[in-house]
Design a protein around this motif. Structure first.
Motif, PDB file in Angstrom:
ATOM      1  N   GLN A 106       0.837  -1.208   0.000  1.00  0.00           N
ATOM      2  CA  GLN A 106       0.000   0.000   0.000  1.00  0.00           C
ATOM      3  C   GLN A 106       0.872   1.258   0.000  1.00  0.00           C
ATOM      4  O   GLN A 106       0.573   2.234  -0.699  1.00  0.00           O
ATOM      5  N   ARG A 107       1.930   1.219   0.781  1.00  0.00           N
ATOM      6  CA  ARG A 107       2.830   2.366   0.814  1.00  0.00           C
ATOM      7  C   ARG A 107       3.539   2.531  -0.532  1.00  0.00           C
ATOM      8  O   ARG A 107       3.696   3.649  -1.028  1.00  0.00           O
ATOM      9  N   LEU A 108       3.926   1.436  -1.143  1.00  0.00           N
ATOM     10  CA  LEU A 108       4.557   1.492  -2.459  1.00  0.00           C
ATOM     11  C   LEU A 108       3.594   2.064  -3.499  1.00  0.00           C
ATOM     12  O   LEU A 108       3.987   2.824  -4.388  1.00  0.00           O
ATOM     13  N   TRP A 109       2.317   1.666  -3.389  1.00  0.00           N
ATOM     14  CA  TRP A 109       1.331   2.222  -4.336  1.00  0.00           C
ATOM     15  C   TRP A 109       1.305   3.744  -4.221  1.00  0.00           C
ATOM     16  O   TRP A 109       1.282   4.457  -5.238  1.00  0.00           O
ATOM     17  N   LEU A 110       1.296   4.250  -3.019  1.00  0.00           N
ATOM     18  CA  LEU A 110       1.230   5.697  -2.812  1.00  0.00           C
ATOM     19  C   LEU A 110       2.468   6.384  -3.383  1.00  0.00           C
ATOM     20  O   LEU A 110       2.379   7.458  -3.999  1.00  0.00           O
ATOM     21  N   ILE A 111       3.622   5.761  -3.220  1.00  0.00           N
ATOM     22  CA  ILE A 111       4.849   6.341  -3.770  1.00  0.00           C
ATOM     23  C   ILE A 111       4.786   6.372  -5.290  1.00  0.00           C
ATOM     24  O   ILE A 111       5.096   7.394  -5.922  1.00  0.00           O
ATOM     25  N   GLU A 112       4.377   5.261  -5.894  1.00  0.00           N
ATOM     26  CA  GLU A 112       4.273   5.210  -7.354  1.00  0.00           C
ATOM     27  C   GLU A 112       3.200   6.177  -7.871  1.00  0.00           C
ATOM     28  O   GLU A 112       3.376   6.822  -8.913  1.00  0.00           O
ATOM     29  N   ALA A 113       2.111   6.287  -7.147  1.00  0.00           N
ATOM     30  CA  ALA A 113       1.032   7.199  -7.545  1.00  0.00           C
ATOM     31  C   ALA A 113       1.508   8.639  -7.525  1.00  0.00           C
ATOM     32  O   ALA A 113       1.145   9.452  -8.386  1.00  0.00           O
ATOM     33  N   THR A 114       2.308   8.978  -6.547  1.00  0.00           N
ATOM     34  CA  THR A 114       2.872  10.321  -6.478  1.00  0.00           C
ATOM     35  C   THR A 114       3.854  10.559  -7.627  1.00  0.00           C
ATOM     36  O   THR A 114       3.862  11.616  -8.260  1.00  0.00           O
ATOM     37  N   LYS A 115       4.655   9.551  -7.921  1.00  0.00           N
ATOM     38  CA  LYS A 115       5.683   9.660  -8.959  1.00  0.00           C
ATOM     39  C   LYS A 115       5.069   9.883 -10.348  1.00  0.00           C
ATOM     40  O   LYS A 115       5.607  10.636 -11.162  1.00  0.00           O
ATOM     41  N   TYR A 116       3.915   9.240 -10.612  1.00  0.00           N
ATOM     42  CA  TYR A 116       3.380   9.209 -11.982  1.00  0.00           C
ATOM     43  C   TYR A 116       2.089  10.015 -12.172  1.00  0.00           C
ATOM     44  O   TYR A 116       1.334   9.778 -13.103  1.00  0.00           O
ATOM     45  N   ASN A 117       1.829  10.975 -11.287  1.00  0.00           N
ATOM     46  CA  ASN A 117       0.674  11.888 -11.461  1.00  0.00           C
ATOM     47  C   ASN A 117      -0.680  11.204 -11.279  1.00  0.00           C
ATOM     48  O   ASN A 117      -1.687  11.667 -11.825  1.00  0.00           O
ATOM     49  N   VAL A 118      -0.734  10.124 -10.520  1.00  0.00           N
ATOM     50  CA  VAL A 118      -2.021   9.489 -10.243  1.00  0.00           C
ATOM     51  C   VAL A 118      -2.822  10.344  -9.258  1.00  0.00           C
ATOM     52  O   VAL A 118      -4.050  10.391  -9.315  1.00  0.00           O
ATOM     53  N   LEU A 119      -2.118  11.007  -8.366  1.00  0.00           N
ATOM     54  CA  LEU A 119      -2.791  11.847  -7.374  1.00  0.00           C
ATOM     55  C   LEU A 119      -3.130  13.215  -7.970  1.00  0.00           C
ATOM     56  O   LEU A 119      -2.348  13.761  -8.752  1.00  0.00           O
ATOM     57  N   PRO A 120      -4.282  13.760  -7.612  1.00  0.00           N
ATOM     58  CA  PRO A 120      -5.283  13.205  -6.699  1.00  0.00           C
ATOM     59  C   PRO A 120      -6.107  12.100  -7.359  1.00  0.00           C
ATOM     60  O   PRO A 120      -6.455  12.206  -8.535  1.00  0.00           O
ATOM     61  N   ILE A 121      -6.400  11.051  -6.587  1.00  0.00           N
ATOM     62  CA  ILE A 121      -7.301  10.004  -7.080  1.00  0.00           C
ATOM     63  C   ILE A 121      -8.659  10.655  -7.345  1.00  0.00           C
ATOM     64  O   ILE A 121      -9.142  11.452  -6.532  1.00  0.00           O
ATOM     65  N   ASP A 122      -9.273  10.321  -8.452  1.00  0.00           N
ATOM     66  CA  ASP A 122     -10.493  11.032  -8.849  1.00  0.00           C
ATOM     67  C   ASP A 122     -11.594  10.040  -9.198  1.00  0.00           C
ATOM     68  O   ASP A 122     -11.595   9.441 -10.272  1.00  0.00           O
ATOM     69  N   ASP A 123     -12.538   9.842  -8.276  1.00  0.00           N
ATOM     70  CA  ASP A 123     -13.685   8.969  -8.545  1.00  0.00           C
ATOM     71  C   ASP A 123     -14.962   9.776  -8.750  1.00  0.00           C
ATOM     72  O   ASP A 123     -16.064   9.217  -8.726  1.00  0.00           O
ATOM     73  N   ARG A 124     -14.817  11.067  -8.967  1.00  0.00           N
ATOM     74  CA  ARG A 124     -16.000  11.918  -9.126  1.00  0.00           C
ATOM     75  C   ARG A 124     -16.777  11.528 -10.387  1.00  0.00           C
ATOM     76  O   ARG A 124     -16.197  11.135 -11.395  1.00  0.00           O
ATOM     77  N   GLY A 125     -18.092  11.659 -10.308  1.00  0.00           N
ATOM     78  CA  GLY A 125     -18.917  11.390 -11.473  1.00  0.00           C
ATOM     79  C   GLY A 125     -19.496  12.662 -12.036  1.00  0.00           C
ATOM     80  O   GLY A 125     -19.208  13.079 -13.159  1.00  0.00           O
ATOM     81  N   VAL A 126     -20.314  13.338 -11.232  1.00  0.00           N
ATOM     82  CA  VAL A 126     -20.980  14.562 -11.649  1.00  0.00           C
ATOM     83  C   VAL A 126     -19.973  15.585 -12.145  1.00  0.00           C
ATOM     84  O   VAL A 126     -20.123  16.175 -13.220  1.00  0.00           O
ATOM     85  N   GLU A 127     -18.928  15.775 -11.387  1.00  0.00           N
ATOM     86  CA  GLU A 127     -17.961  16.827 -11.706  1.00  0.00           C
ATOM     87  C   GLU A 127     -17.196  16.511 -12.985  1.00  0.00           C
ATOM     88  O   GLU A 127     -16.972  17.383 -13.827  1.00  0.00           O
ATOM     89  N   ARG A 128     -16.793  15.260 -13.164  1.00  0.00           N
ATOM     90  CA  ARG A 128     -16.007  14.902 -14.345  1.00  0.00           C
ATOM     91  C   ARG A 128     -16.859  14.881 -15.604  1.00  0.00           C
ATOM     92  O   ARG A 128     -16.339  15.001 -16.717  1.00  0.00           O
ATOM     93  N   ALA A 129     -18.144  14.711 -15.449  1.00  0.00           N
ATOM     94  CA  ALA A 129     -19.028  14.729 -16.607  1.00  0.00           C
ATOM     95  C   ALA A 129     -19.362  16.144 -17.057  1.00  0.00           C
ATOM     96  O   ALA A 129     -19.927  16.339 -18.128  1.00  0.00           O
ATOM     97  N   THR A 130     -19.026  17.122 -16.241  1.00  0.00           N
ATOM     98  CA  THR A 130     -19.355  18.521 -16.538  1.00  0.00           C
ATOM     99  C   THR A 130     -18.077  19.280 -16.856  1.00  0.00           C
ATOM    100  O   THR A 130     -17.248  19.517 -15.965  1.00  0.00           O
ATOM    101  N   PRO A 131     -17.872  19.671 -18.122  1.00  0.00           N
ATOM    102  CA  PRO A 131     -16.594  20.284 -18.510  1.00  0.00           C
ATOM    103  C   PRO A 131     -16.216  21.493 -17.668  1.00  0.00           C
ATOM    104  O   PRO A 131     -15.045  21.659 -17.302  1.00  0.00           O
ATOM    105  N   GLU A 132     -17.204  22.332 -17.341  1.00  0.00           N
ATOM    106  CA  GLU A 132     -16.891  23.559 -16.609  1.00  0.00           C
ATOM    107  C   GLU A 132     -16.316  23.262 -15.226  1.00  0.00           C
ATOM    108  O   GLU A 132     -15.443  23.983 -14.734  1.00  0.00           O
TER     109      GLU A 132
END
Length: 788
Positions: free
Chosen positions: A565-591
């Motif tokens: 889990q800690r390795l995942w967080l390090i890799e996520a930081t390294k490769y622009n995964v963060l912030p994790i984004d599970d939003r629906g409404v917001e991502r469906a709305t361009p503005e």
């Protein structure tokens, strides 16, 4: 072999004129210049063919134990290597951008799909110019490059015929030739095609035997022959990525009929059969276990008896579709064989850009558009039974049920979109290269990933990763060359650390272990509450002894789980995964998401000849009043043909002239047609034809009153009983002065749809009763996700 005299780390390779004597008179005996030598890669550099099948799981192809016959994949596997631990990103556009660049998908801005892009670097859908694609590197080193098929890497606001074309294959993608489509899916019978950046029409109709996959293979074969006829000493890079086997599952009936009765026992039994076949072939370890069905996936025995014949046919059609696709891939391979260049051609045959698609609902769909528009209730078991014979035909836009997707991912858990588990990310892959692989029919089990392909090809061609491309300093590729595996099945794996993430589903692989957490279910787009990321339940698997992720060891080894889990967080930081984004409404709305939109405001002026405009390129007239005004010049013989049309056979509207009179038709899902025709002919000469639609309001998809005007004087009226609230089509477009693709109405054919007079302009105006805000943004997200 002469040493390579080019400095290839900087691309384009700088011109370096040789110093020497310059004479005054060219006739001087001392005048000498070396002959011009066209740029070529190092001696022996192989041709490259990458075949990428769409939406096919690990357990679909017969080459990996599946029920869909793929003899050409088997032929390559018998004379090459099969990789049973090759991985994708769980989604199409991210896999494609990662494959084409050799970088992780968040590193190249493709954290998800272009339609859900945000302004965050890892999810912007914009590839940084510090990460040049493989095709560009090969082209600038002397390769001929061509792509045929699907491109889903163009940001949605750049996908109109006006570009910009930086992200298009033949614009900034490095491919000298492109023939295919832009987007996540396409009608296989009536596709929206581009030749380079120019919209083109298919060369034939479905009635004449046209099918997109065959057309793509025709173009690929012709291009390869031409390239070798004109440049036999120059290697090629061909990327063959048909839209198959993504929905709609379109295939000539004789291919589907081959499988009649083959799936009568359902998906639970099919998984057992595939699992047994995989062990028989040795494609999975003898001690691998078949993972159980999760509660979210219905059992075959629990499906309605009346629906089962339709469910069977859904799978028969899909199986025929995959075999048909493999057949046309075989034609491309045969062309290479006939030219005598097979031995020095590296072929990657990747069976799926992610796991099998579970986006077809638990029952499957005859017309995806019904579900997308909140009208799935129309597709009752009785309706589906009545439409069974049409599945796969030009009158359908079909997808199979979730259970079949799960069966096609045997022996793993879950499906496409689920980046946490191998069912979403492990895809059978074959590599064939007689000059570079001596073993025939070998199996390779080192961990590999789609980002490994680019560095493999560069190493095989003797080319360095460029440090500078087009004046921009490059970042290193993040993949690991697979070349070391070609000669040694027991070589220790070199790619031993890899993160996964898609819409909050995430995982990490490290030296045989994997820690994973499923955050959301692909086919559940509405309702329910997603847990907080910190509340997600993580699982732990030891892949050294558990090939299929069948035994969760999280409770047995919490220290190892915490480490990963800690390795995942390090890799996520390294490769622009963060912030994790599970939003629906917001991502469906361009503005809110922060991505640009092409069309803004309440008015759009269009001109004759404009066509193949996607729904992102045209102001939305859904759920509101609107008007369409056209200034036209009518001949004395009267008017005929399309003024403007949007959509097609599976939903849309058209304003056109028939027998001299203006007519407006609104087609709801190909099920209902509402027509309003003027009571007299359009006057000859300069005229202004106007159609006004007064929306009823009070919700989505309502009807309204239509009035047709000539020069401001009413010429007819009528009623449209219902409209489509969300989307007309995944691939049909808007055209001015004609209609491409399929026709909104049988009153005309696309071939005979051109307006006979002259159109000066067409203007769309929206009314002030904007009901668009009533659309549930989660509905928007569901549609976006189902179209990838």
């Amino acid at each position: 072999m002469l040493p390579d005299r080019h400095s290839r780390s900087m691309l384009p390779i700088p011109d370096r004129p040789a110093p020497g004597l310059t004479t005054y008179d060219a006739k001087d005996p001392d005048t000498h210049y070396p002959p011009i030598e066209p740029l070529r890669p190092p001696d022996g550099a192989p041709n490259v063919l990458i075949v990428l099948i769409d939406d096919a799981g690990f357990g679909s192809s017969s080459a990996f134990g599946g029920p869909c016959q793929t003899p050409n994949a088997e032929r390559l596997a018998a004379n090459g290597l099969s990789f049973n631990r090759f991985h994708t990103t769980a989604l199409c556009a991210p896999t494609r951008q990662a494959l084409l660049t050799g970088r992780n998908h968040h590193s190249v801005g493709m954290g998800s799909i272009t339609e859900t892009a945000t302004s965050a670097p890892g999810n912007s859908s914009l590839r940084p110019n510090t990460k040049a694609p493989l095709a560009m590197t090969l082209k600038l080193n002397g390769y001929s490059t061509a792509q045929f098929g699907k491109c889903h890497e163009v940001p949605v606001w750049q996908s109109s015929p006006m570009g910009p074309f930086d992200a298009w294959p033949s614009g900034g993608g490095g491919f000298e030739t492109f023939y295919g489509f832009i987007g996540g899916e396409n009608n296989q019978w009536d596709p929206a095609l581009y030749d380079g950046t120019t919209p083109v029409e298919p060369p034939a109709t479905p009635e004449e035997g046209y099918h997109l996959t065959e057309d793509l293979a025709d173009h690929a074969c012709t291009w390869i022959r031409t390239q070798k006829a004109l440049m036999p000493d120059k290697p090629f890079f061909v990327y063959f990525a048909p839209g198959a086997t993504h929905a709609p599952h379109h295939v000539p009936p004789e291919w589907a009929d081959k499988y009649a009765g083959a799936f009568a026992d359902g998906w639970d039994v099919q998984r057992e059969r595939t699992f047994a076949k995989q062990k028989e072939l040795g494609i999975i370890p003898a001690d691998a276990e078949l993972t159980p069905r999760h509660a979210e996936i219905p059992a075959w025995d629990d499906m309605p008896a009346a629906l089962k014949p339709v469910l069977e046919r859904e799978m028969e059609v899909y199986a025929g579709f995959l075999e048909h696709t493999d057949h046309h891939v075989g034609r491309v391979i045969d062309t290479i064989t006939d030219l005598g260049i097979l031995d020095n051609t590296i072929i990657y045959y990747i069976v799926g850009d992610n796991g099998a698609s579970a986006e077809g609902t638990v029952n499957g769909a005859f017309n995806e558009m019904a579900n997308f528009n909140g009208m799935a209730a129309l597709e009752t078991p009785e309706f589906m039974a009545a439409k069974k014979a049409e599945l796969g035909s030009p009158s359908s836009y079909n997808h199979y049920a979730v259970g079949w997707a799960w069966a096609m991912d045997t022996p793993f858990q879950w499906t496409k979109q689920v980046a946490s588990h191998w069912g979403g990310t492990r895809n059978g892959t074959i590599v064939h290269w007689p000059n570079g692989i001596t073993e025939r029919g070998g199996l390779r089990s080192q961990f590999t990933h789609c980002i490994d392909i680019a560095p493999t090809i560069l190493e095989a061609a003797g080319l360095p990763e460029p440090t500078m491309v087009n004046g921009v300093q490059q970042t290193p590729m993040e993949g690991t060359s697979m070349l070391y595996t070609f000669a040694d099945a027991t070589a220790p794996e070199r790619h031993d650390l890899q993160y996964f993430e898609m819409f909050g589903n995430r995982g990490l692989y490290y030296k045989g272990w994997s820690a994973v957490t499923k955050h959301r279910t692909p086919w559940v787009m509405l309702g329910g509450t997603l847990p907080a990321f910190d509340d997600d339940v993580w699982e732990l698997y030891d892949g050294r002894i558990d090939y299929s992720q069948a035994h969760d060891l999280a409770a047995d080894d919490p220290d190892m789980l915490a480490t990963l889990q800690r390795l995942w967080l390090i890799e996520a930081t390294k490769y622009n995964v963060l912030p994790i984004d599970d939003r629906g409404v917001e991502r469906a709305t361009p503005e809110i998401a922060g991505r640009p939109t092409l069309i803004q405001g309440t008015r759009q002026l269009l001109f004759p000849g404009m066509g193949r405009l996607s729904e992102n390129s045209v102001v939305s007239i859904k759920n509101k009043s609107f008007s369409v005004t056209a200034e036209i010049v009518v001949r004395e013989t009267g008017a005929q043909g399309v003024i403007i049309a949007q959509g097609g056979r599976f939903g849309g509207w058209s304003l056109y002239a028939k027998n001299g009179r203006a007519k407006f038709v609104y087609n709801v899902l190909g099920i209902q047609e509402f027509a309003v025709e003027a009571d007299r002919s359009i006057p000859a000469g300069l005229s202004q034809v106007r159609m006004e639609f007064a929306y009823d309001g009070g919700g989505l998809g309502k009807g309204g009153e239509v009035t047709i005007y000539y020069g401001g004087v009413a010429a007819g009226s009528g009623r449209v009983g219902a409209t489509q609230a969300m989307i007309f089509s995944a691939d049909e477009t808007t055209d001015v002065g004609y209609e491409s693709g399929t026709a909104v109405t049988p009153d005309y054919t696309p071939a005979g749809s051109r307006f006979t007079g002259r159109i000066n302009w067409v203007q769309i105006d929206l009314g002030d009763d904007d009901h668009d805000h009533l659309i549930d943004p989660e509905e928007r997200l569901r549609i976006i996700m189902a179209r990838q």
